[in-house]
Each structure stands twice: as C-alpha cells, then as structure tokens.
Design a protein around this motif. Structure first.
Motif, mmCIF file in Angstrom:
data_model
loop_
_atom_site.group_PDB
_atom_site.id
_atom_site.type_symbol
_atom_site.label_atom_id
_atom_site.label_comp_id
_atom_site.label_asym_id
_atom_site.label_seq_id
_atom_site.Cartn_x
_atom_site.Cartn_y
_atom_site.Cartn_z
ATOM 1 N N SER A 35 0.625 -1.150 0.006
ATOM 2 C CA SER A 35 -0.007 0.090 0.167
ATOM 3 C C SER A 35 0.939 1.244 0.153
ATOM 4 C CB SER A 35 -0.855 -0.201 1.265
ATOM 5 O OG SER A 35 -0.134 0.297 2.174
ATOM 6 N N VAL A 37 0.651 5.082 1.856
ATOM 7 C CA VAL A 37 0.035 5.804 2.821
ATOM 8 C C VAL A 37 0.636 7.274 2.787
ATOM 9 C CG1 VAL A 37 -0.484 5.964 5.418
ATOM 10 C CG2 VAL A 37 -0.486 3.885 4.271
ATOM 11 N N TRP A 47 -4.749 6.476 4.381
ATOM 12 C CA TRP A 47 -4.398 5.497 3.143
ATOM 13 C C TRP A 47 -4.740 6.076 1.864
ATOM 14 C CZ3 TRP A 47 -8.616 3.357 0.632
ATOM 15 C CH2 TRP A 47 -8.389 2.420 -0.439
ATOM 16 N N TYR A 97 4.575 7.144 2.216
ATOM 17 C CA TYR A 97 4.818 5.934 2.557
ATOM 18 C C TYR A 97 4.622 4.799 1.771
ATOM 19 C CZ TYR A 97 6.040 8.500 6.983
ATOM 20 O OH TYR A 97 6.394 9.570 7.869
ATOM 21 N N LEU B 96 -8.567 -0.442 3.309
ATOM 22 C CA LEU B 96 -7.950 0.118 4.568
ATOM 23 C C LEU B 96 -7.910 1.393 5.047
ATOM 24 C CD1 LEU B 96 -5.682 -2.050 2.599
ATOM 25 C CD2 LEU B 96 -3.884 -0.756 3.830
ATOM 26 N N THR B 97 -8.279 1.441 6.159
ATOM 27 C CA THR B 97 -8.674 2.941 6.740
ATOM 28 C C THR B 97 -7.640 3.058 8.178
ATOM 29 O OG1 THR B 97 -10.627 1.991 7.863
ATOM 30 C CG2 THR B 97 -10.728 3.420 5.958
ATOM 31 N N PHE B 98 -7.193 4.183 8.530
ATOM 32 C CA PHE B 98 -6.662 4.522 9.887
ATOM 33 C C PHE B 98 -7.820 5.567 10.701
ATOM 34 C CE2 PHE B 98 -2.431 3.202 8.976
ATOM 35 C CZ PHE B 98 -2.177 3.097 7.771
#
Lengths: 115, 107
Positions: A35, A37, A47, A97, B96-98
């Motif tokens: 991924s 980020v 993300w 990143y 995806l998540t944060f």
C-alpha cells in the motif's frame, strides 16, 4: 531484514505529475499486499491505495480523494512498487510511505505541490 | 468505508502508569484485520500489533491488544519514556483505513 525505500518525491506544480517508486528487499515481494499511505504536515495517516498480490487478483483500490488521479502498480520481477500521481493538487502535499499490509514501512518521500 | 474513531485524542500520563487506548469502528471488523502502529516525531510508523492481539517482532510484552467486532483496545501496561508517541489503529479487512490517532504525552 525487510527494507522499503521510496524515491521520486519532490516539488511539482499544481496539475503536474510525479511517479514514486518503492524498492523492496528482505521478503518475498510477489507474495505481499502493498500500500501507499501519506501524511500531510502535522496531520495523521491517510491510506492512499493498495494493490493485492497477483495470486489474489493483483487488483487495486484507492481512497476517494485520489481515485481517478493516482495509479498503483507493481513489478514483481524488480521487487518494486509504483505510485503514478497525475493532476496533483496542493492538498496532495505530504510524505508518502510505501508499506506492506500490515507491517513494514519505508522512510517516506516528500511530495510538495506548489506553484 | 469503515471509519475508525480513536479516543482519547490525547492521553497525559506519567512513566510507569498504564495506558488504555480505544479504537471504535463504524462497522464490524474481523479480528484478523486490526493493527496498531506507533509513530514518533520525524519517524515512520512502526507496527506494534496485528490481528488484534499478535505482537509484531521485537515488540515488548508491555504492549497488548484486545477487542472484537467494533471495539478494540491497545494497552501499555507500564509506560516507559520511549513509549510517549502517537498511536494509530488500522483495519485492513475491508479496504484499508486508519484512525485519527491518540497522542500519549508525558504528564
């Protein structure tokens, strides 16, 4: 030891393009979900998108703010991940990143979008 | 999209104290796909916990994770000076998540 090394960041004008690369070593890259980020100055983690390993279809998914402008790809023969960024906006300014999912992170590369 | 909400935003504690960080999801997250990261200033995040409760390589056992469904917890049993940092949860089961992060600062 897992190593992820991003490159390709820099200063670009609004509307411009940039391609980031991430060279991976120390693990079986072709077997990993990868991924991108980003982290804007003083902000949290966001993300950007990810790409599955080929045995899981190799498909990609993107966050809404970048969908249609950013493209993630991978070259398993070179153990390298890419992020093609087009139509860049000032709000894309961030440290980008490269990461495995979940797990290891590169040191990041700064992208600054400014006239 | 699964939204992760972390609380509190800032936790002020002294070395030796116990820290409890919360991560709440807008919909159920498989326990196999919840991770926690630590980030210090000017450094990349570091994986602490994956699959809700599994410690990553080299992570001290004072760090532990628990939870299920929509509620997850990261506990630091006794804060060491090097633990003062920002902590993020991440789900990777549905895209995806944060979370927004919790800053653990010295009181």
């Amino acid at each position: 030891e897992v190593q992820l090394e991003e490159s390709g960041g820099g200063l670009v004008k609004p509307g411009g393009s940039l391609r980031l690369s991430c060279a991976a070593s120390g693990f079986l890259f072709s077997n990993a979900w990868m991924s991108w980020v980003r982290q804007a100055p003083g902000k949290g983690l966001e993300w950007v998108g990810h790409i599955k390993r080929k045995t899981d279809g190799g498909t990609t998914d993107y966050a809404a703010p970048v969908k249609g402008r950013f493209t993630i790809s991978r070259d398993d023969s070179k153990d390298t991940l890419y992020l093609q960024m087009n139509s860049l906006k000032s709000e894309d300014t961030a440290v980008y990143y490269c990461t495995t999912v979940p797990g290891d992170w590169g040191q990041g590369t700064l992208v600054t979008v400014s006239s | 999209e699964i939204v992760l909400t972390q609380s509190p935003g800032t936790l002020s504690l002294s070395p030796g104290e116990r820290a409890t960080l919360s991560c709440r999801a807008s919909q159920s997250v498989s326990s196999s796909y919840l991770a926690w990261y630590q980030q210090k200033p000017a450094q990349a995040p570091r994986l602490l916990i994956y699959a809700t409760s599994s410690r990553a390589t080299g992570i001290p056992d004072r760090f532990s994770g628990s939870g299920s469904g929509t509620d997850f917890i990261l506990t630091i049993s006794r804060l060491e000076p090097e633990d003062f940092a920002v902590y993020y949860c991440q789900q990777y089961g549905s895209s995806l998540t944060f979370g927004g992060g919790t800053k653990v600062e010295i009181k």
